[in-house]
Scaffold this motif. Structure first.
Motif, PDB file in Angstrom:
ATOM      1  N   ALA A  95      -2.821  22.659   0.637  1.00 54.61           N
ATOM      2  CA  ALA A  95      -3.407  23.430   1.740  1.00 54.61           C
ATOM      3  C   ALA A  95      -3.635  24.890   1.354  1.00 54.61           C
ATOM      4  CB  ALA A  95      -2.492  23.340   2.960  1.00 54.61           C
ATOM      5  N   ASP A  96      -2.815  25.422   0.409  1.00 54.95           N
ATOM      6  CA  ASP A  96      -2.982  26.839   0.021  1.00 54.95           C
ATOM      7  C   ASP A  96      -4.100  27.011  -1.018  1.00 54.95           C
ATOM      8  OD1 ASP A  96      -1.973  25.837  -2.329  1.00 54.95           O
ATOM      9  OD2 ASP A  96      -0.122  27.020  -2.322  1.00 54.95           O
ATOM     10  N   GLY A  97      -4.817  25.944  -1.323  1.00 56.21           N
ATOM     11  CA  GLY A  97      -5.963  26.043  -2.232  1.00 56.21           C
ATOM     12  C   GLY A  97      -5.639  25.690  -3.674  1.00 56.21           C
ATOM     13  N   THR A  98      -4.358  25.610  -4.039  1.00 57.04           N
ATOM     14  CA  THR A  98      -4.031  25.277  -5.430  1.00 57.04           C
ATOM     15  C   THR A  98      -4.454  23.837  -5.747  1.00 57.04           C
ATOM     16  OG1 THR A  98      -1.783  24.730  -4.770  1.00 57.04           O
ATOM     17  CG2 THR A  98      -2.113  26.907  -5.751  1.00 57.04           C
ATOM     18  N   PHE A  99      -4.750  23.625  -7.033  1.00 57.87           N
ATOM     19  CA  PHE A  99      -5.331  22.347  -7.463  1.00 57.87           C
ATOM     20  C   PHE A  99      -4.592  21.846  -8.702  1.00 57.87           C
ATOM     21  CE2 PHE A  99      -8.410  20.043 -10.135  1.00 57.87           C
ATOM     22  CZ  PHE A  99      -8.800  19.045  -9.249  1.00 57.87           C
ATOM     23  N   GLN A 100      -4.394  20.556  -8.801  1.00 62.83           N
ATOM     24  CA  GLN A 100      -3.812  19.953 -10.004  1.00 62.83           C
ATOM     25  C   GLN A 100      -4.738  18.848 -10.486  1.00 62.83           C
ATOM     26  OE1 GLN A 100      -0.961  20.371 -12.038  1.00 62.83           O
ATOM     27  NE2 GLN A 100      -1.952  18.696 -13.200  1.00 62.83           N
ATOM     28  N   HIS A 101      -5.163  18.969 -11.738  1.00 67.08           N
ATOM     29  CA  HIS A 101      -5.985  17.898 -12.294  1.00 67.08           C
ATOM     30  C   HIS A 101      -5.135  16.626 -12.411  1.00 67.08           C
ATOM     31  CE1 HIS A 101      -7.689  15.416 -15.561  1.00 67.08           C
ATOM     32  NE2 HIS A 101      -8.817  15.711 -14.934  1.00 67.08           N
ATOM     33  N   ALA A 102      -5.716  15.484 -12.137  1.00 68.10           N
ATOM     34  CA  ALA A 102      -4.967  14.218 -12.274  1.00 68.10           C
ATOM     35  C   ALA A 102      -5.854  13.128 -12.856  1.00 68.10           C
ATOM     36  CB  ALA A 102      -4.440  13.770 -10.905  1.00 68.10           C
ATOM     37  N   ASP A 103      -5.316  12.426 -13.858  1.00 64.23           N
ATOM     38  CA  ASP A 103      -5.952  11.198 -14.337  1.00 64.23           C
ATOM     39  C   ASP A 103      -5.406  10.004 -13.566  1.00 64.23           C
ATOM     40  OD1 ASP A 103      -7.329  12.440 -16.640  1.00 64.23           O
ATOM     41  OD2 ASP A 103      -5.291  12.721 -17.420  1.00 64.23           O
ATOM     42  N   VAL A 104      -4.141  10.162 -13.147  1.00 59.22           N
ATOM     43  CA  VAL A 104      -3.458   9.036 -12.495  1.00 59.22           C
ATOM     44  C   VAL A 104      -2.684   9.546 -11.284  1.00 59.22           C
ATOM     45  CG1 VAL A 104      -1.693   7.247 -12.798  1.00 59.22           C
ATOM     46  CG2 VAL A 104      -3.129   7.886 -14.743  1.00 59.22           C
ATOM     47  N   ILE A 105      -2.804   8.837 -10.165  1.00 55.52           N
ATOM     48  CA  ILE A 105      -1.890   9.076  -9.027  1.00 55.52           C
ATOM     49  C   ILE A 105      -1.015   7.832  -8.927  1.00 55.52           C
ATOM     50  CG2 ILE A 105      -1.662   9.553  -6.567  1.00 55.52           C
ATOM     51  CD1 ILE A 105      -4.460  10.769  -6.601  1.00 55.52           C
ATOM     52  N   LEU A 106       0.268   8.059  -9.043  1.00 56.67           N
ATOM     53  CA  LEU A 106       1.225   6.940  -9.001  1.00 56.67           C
ATOM     54  C   LEU A 106       1.948   6.992  -7.650  1.00 56.67           C
ATOM     55  CD1 LEU A 106       2.881   4.647 -10.196  1.00 56.67           C
ATOM     56  CD2 LEU A 106       4.075   6.296 -11.646  1.00 56.67           C
ATOM     57  N   TRP A 107       1.631   6.059  -6.803  1.00 58.49           N
ATOM     58  CA  TRP A 107       2.169   6.039  -5.434  1.00 58.49           C
ATOM     59  C   TRP A 107       3.491   5.267  -5.415  1.00 58.49           C
ATOM     60  CZ3 TRP A 107      -0.502   8.835  -1.821  1.00 58.49           C
ATOM     61  CH2 TRP A 107      -1.859   9.080  -2.040  1.00 58.49           C
ATOM     62  N   ALA A 108       4.595   5.982  -5.329  1.00 58.83           N
ATOM     63  CA  ALA A 108       5.902   5.322  -5.171  1.00 58.83           C
ATOM     64  C   ALA A 108       6.265   5.459  -3.694  1.00 58.83           C
ATOM     65  CB  ALA A 108       6.937   5.984  -6.072  1.00 58.83           C
ATOM     66  N   THR A 109       5.405   4.900  -2.859  1.00 52.81           N
ATOM     67  CA  THR A 109       5.450   5.179  -1.423  1.00 52.81           C
ATOM     68  C   THR A 109       5.904   3.985  -0.593  1.00 52.81           C
ATOM     69  OG1 THR A 109       3.044   4.869  -1.631  1.00 52.81           O
ATOM     70  CG2 THR A 109       3.828   7.103  -1.319  1.00 52.81           C
ATOM     71  N   GLY A 110       6.525   3.057  -1.254  1.00 54.51           N
ATOM     72  CA  GLY A 110       7.223   2.021  -0.503  1.00 54.51           C
ATOM     73  C   GLY A 110       6.393   0.807  -0.134  1.00 54.51           C
ATOM     74  N   PHE A 111       6.934   0.084   0.816  1.00 54.65           N
ATOM     75  CA  PHE A 111       6.462  -1.269   1.104  1.00 54.65           C
ATOM     76  C   PHE A 111       6.513  -1.529   2.598  1.00 54.65           C
ATOM     77  CE2 PHE A 111       8.296  -1.043  -3.064  1.00 54.65           C
ATOM     78  CZ  PHE A 111       7.465  -1.827  -3.849  1.00 54.65           C
ATOM     79  N   ARG A 112       5.868  -2.589   2.978  1.00 55.17           N
ATOM     80  CA  ARG A 112       5.978  -3.117   4.342  1.00 55.17           C
ATOM     81  C   ARG A 112       6.482  -4.554   4.230  1.00 55.17           C
ATOM     82  NH1 ARG A 112       5.816   1.430   5.268  1.00 55.17           N
ATOM     83  NH2 ARG A 112       4.257   2.616   6.401  1.00 55.17           N
ATOM     84  N   PRO A 113       7.125  -5.086   5.265  1.00 58.09           N
ATOM     85  CA  PRO A 113       7.552  -6.483   5.175  1.00 58.09           C
ATOM     86  C   PRO A 113       6.357  -7.402   4.950  1.00 58.09           C
ATOM     87  CG  PRO A 113       8.454  -5.415   7.135  1.00 58.09           C
ATOM     88  CD  PRO A 113       7.461  -4.456   6.544  1.00 58.09           C
ATOM     89  N   GLU A 114       6.540  -8.405   4.127  1.00 53.99           N
ATOM     90  CA  GLU A 114       5.441  -9.332   3.829  1.00 53.99           C
ATOM     91  C   GLU A 114       5.442 -10.471   4.853  1.00 53.99           C
ATOM     92  OE1 GLU A 114       5.065 -10.639  -0.186  1.00 53.99           O
ATOM     93  OE2 GLU A 114       3.222 -11.698   0.321  1.00 53.99           O
ATOM     94  N   LEU A 115       4.552 -10.384   5.822  1.00 51.68           N
ATOM     95  CA  LEU A 115       4.572 -11.344   6.937  1.00 51.68           C
ATOM     96  C   LEU A 115       3.210 -11.978   7.225  1.00 51.68           C
ATOM     97  CD1 LEU A 115       6.683  -9.175   9.454  1.00 51.68           C
ATOM     98  CD2 LEU A 115       7.538 -10.904   7.876  1.00 51.68           C
ATOM     99  N   ARG A 116       2.226 -11.723   6.329  1.00 48.21           N
ATOM    100  CA  ARG A 116       0.857 -12.193   6.603  1.00 48.21           C
ATOM    101  C   ARG A 116       0.797 -13.683   6.938  1.00 48.21           C
ATOM    102  NH1 ARG A 116      -0.183  -8.669   2.274  1.00 48.21           N
ATOM    103  NH2 ARG A 116       0.512 -10.310   0.880  1.00 48.21           N
ATOM    104  N   HIS A 117       1.593 -14.470   6.214  1.00 45.47           N
ATOM    105  CA  HIS A 117       1.528 -15.921   6.397  1.00 45.47           C
ATOM    106  C   HIS A 117       2.035 -16.366   7.777  1.00 45.47           C
ATOM    107  CE1 HIS A 117       5.282 -14.574   4.662  1.00 45.47           C
ATOM    108  NE2 HIS A 117       5.862 -15.610   5.215  1.00 45.47           N
ATOM    109  N   LEU A 118       2.709 -15.441   8.495  1.00 45.96           N
ATOM    110  CA  LEU A 118       3.209 -15.801   9.834  1.00 45.96           C
ATOM    111  C   LEU A 118       2.201 -15.452  10.929  1.00 45.96           C
ATOM    112  CD1 LEU A 118       6.928 -14.608   9.553  1.00 45.96           C
ATOM    113  CD2 LEU A 118       5.996 -16.879   9.116  1.00 45.96           C
ATOM    114  N   ALA A 119       1.052 -14.880  10.536  1.00 44.75           N
ATOM    115  CA  ALA A 119       0.068 -14.403  11.520  1.00 44.75           C
ATOM    116  C   ALA A 119      -0.295 -15.453  12.577  1.00 44.75           C
ATOM    117  CB  ALA A 119      -1.182 -13.890  10.811  1.00 44.75           C
TER     118      ALA A 119
END
Ligand SMILES: Cc1cc2nc3c(=O)[nH]c(=O)nc-3n(C[C@H](O)[C@H](O)[C@H](O)COP(=O)(O)OP(=O)(O)OC[C@H]3O[C@@H](n4cnc5c(N)ncnc54)[C@H](O)[C@@H]3O)c2cc1C
Length: 355
Positions: free
Chosen positions: A275-299
């Motif tokens: 937000a303050d305008g600073t910038f970081q070049h990135a080749d890769v963004i590695l999202w270690a941002t977790g999970f949700r329960p896997e429930l699709r098959h129960l839909a």
């Protein structure tokens, strides 16, 4: 009856079902996507070891095999150790897990439930009166949305995609997340990546070595339980508990590797901007941002509430008494999964005897 998933939760339920008199393979069947043994652990990255940051509780009855995760080889990848111990456990107790068997749907058929599954080649189904869902979260990675996310020109990886530091040599990497996985990636990539930037939504609270903030831990589990009972989406666990620091982490803190910046506000095609305008070049963004329960098959069962989750109390579905959830919400740790096994197996036996 059918147990879906042969991770810590599904195996623990199976153990107690057997102990309460059910015959594996006849009275109940365990279906698992696989491809091998080890639940989600078989998919974890090369450098992950069992030790002070990652503790796996022994499965109930594992002492009969003469092995314990406490004394397991810490020089071997955790995924190999867990896959090996689970394989021996399944064999010892004769669970006859069917794999690969990826469950695609659970639906009502007459008075019963039909569980459809595939081995990648053929589709089959089995009818049953009770389903214990123990599918964990690994198959349902979560990446939060930030402006520009879809226009990023580099590589976006989630924890589930991470294999080894060698794959990211000489890359500018931004690691996102405030948990143990993000910290592991920072330490793993040091020396391989060209630059490493760590960002997290909240300041990281490192606890003393070996210290577990029991009060915060209990509060986090209680918050999971309250959300599950109210049918709300589950809150993040780590944000409440802090990170117990290991010696390796302390050394990384001392050399100022583990300094997290606040979250960036936007993603641009070649990097991230704050937000303050600073910038970081990135080749890769590695999202270690977790999970949700896997429930699709129960839909098809329409268990999901408007509040965003499913209503589960002590492992039992509130909407459908034929469905149990093992390893869900407050049970989502290896110790929680063990306890779930006992509680759920008892409830299953009580339900079967009423039928
Ligand atoms: C990176 C990471 C590190 C962790 N470290 C620890 C730790 O150190 N200590 C700890 O206690 N906890 C840890 N956890 C939490 C950990 O995942 C749980 O404690 C535990 O291993 C989960 O067991 P589970 O049986 O619920 O799920 P899983 O181990 O995910 O097992 C679920 C099983 O269900 C199968 N499955 C899923 N969907 C289907 C489907 N549709 N059809 C058929 N089969 C299906 C999967 O193939 C899998 O075998 C960690 C989690 C992560 C992400």
């Amino acid at each position: 009856m059918v147990v879906i998933g042969a991770g810590q939760a599904g195996l623990s339920v199976s153990f107690y079902l057997k102990r309460l008199g059910l015959d594996p393979g006849n009275d109940f069947v365990v279906l698992d996507r696989g491809p091998g043994t080890g639940g989600a652990w078989q998919h974890r990255w090369d450098s992950l070891r069992l030790g002070s940051a990652h503790r796996v509780n022994d499965l109930p009855g594992m002492d009969e095999l003469g092995v314990s995760f406490e004394t397991a080889d810490r020089t071997l990848p955790a995924r190999e150790v867990v896959a090996d111990y689970y394989a021996r456990y399944e064999q010892h107790y004769g669970f006859q897990v069917v794999r690969p068997a990826s469950v695609t749907a659970v639906e009502t058929r007459g008075l019963n439930l039909a569980v459809s599954f595939s081995n990648g080649v053929t589709e089959q189904d089995v009818t049953t009166d009770i389903v214990v869902n123990a599918t964990g979260t690994w198959g349902s990675p979560f990446i939060p949305w930030y402006p520009g996310r879809d226009d990023f020109g580099g590589l976006q990886l989630h924890t589930t995609d991470y294999v080894a530091a060698e794959n990211l040599v000489d890359k500018d990497v931004v690691v996102v997340g405030g948990g143990t996985s993000a910290i592991s990636f920072m330490m793993d990539l040091e020396g391989s990546a060209k630059s490493l930037t760590w960002v997290a939504r909240r300041p990281i609270e490192f606890l003393g070595e070996g210290e577990l903030n029991l009060e915060a831990g209990a509060a986090a589990v209680a918050a999971q339980d309250a959300a599950a009972r109210a049918g709300r989406a589950l809150p993040s666990i780590v944000s409440g508990t802090g990170i117990p620091r290991t010696r390796r982490m302390q050394a990384a803190i001392d050399r100022e590797l583990l300094v997290a910046r606040p979250m960036f506000s936007a993603i641009e095609p070649d990097g991230v901007r704050w937000a303050d305008g600073t910038f970081q070049h990135a080749d890769v963004i590695l999202w270690a941002t977790g999970f949700r329960p896997e429930l699709r098959h129960l839909a098809p069962l329409k268990l999901r509430e408007r509040e965003g989750g499913v209503t589960v109390a002590a492992g039992a579905s509130w909407k459908d008494p034929r469905i149990f959830f093992a390893g869900y919400g407050p049970q989502a740790s290896t110790i929680g999964a063990n306890r779930a096994g006992r509680t759920i197996a008892r409830q299953v036996i009580a339900s079967l005897s009423k039928m």
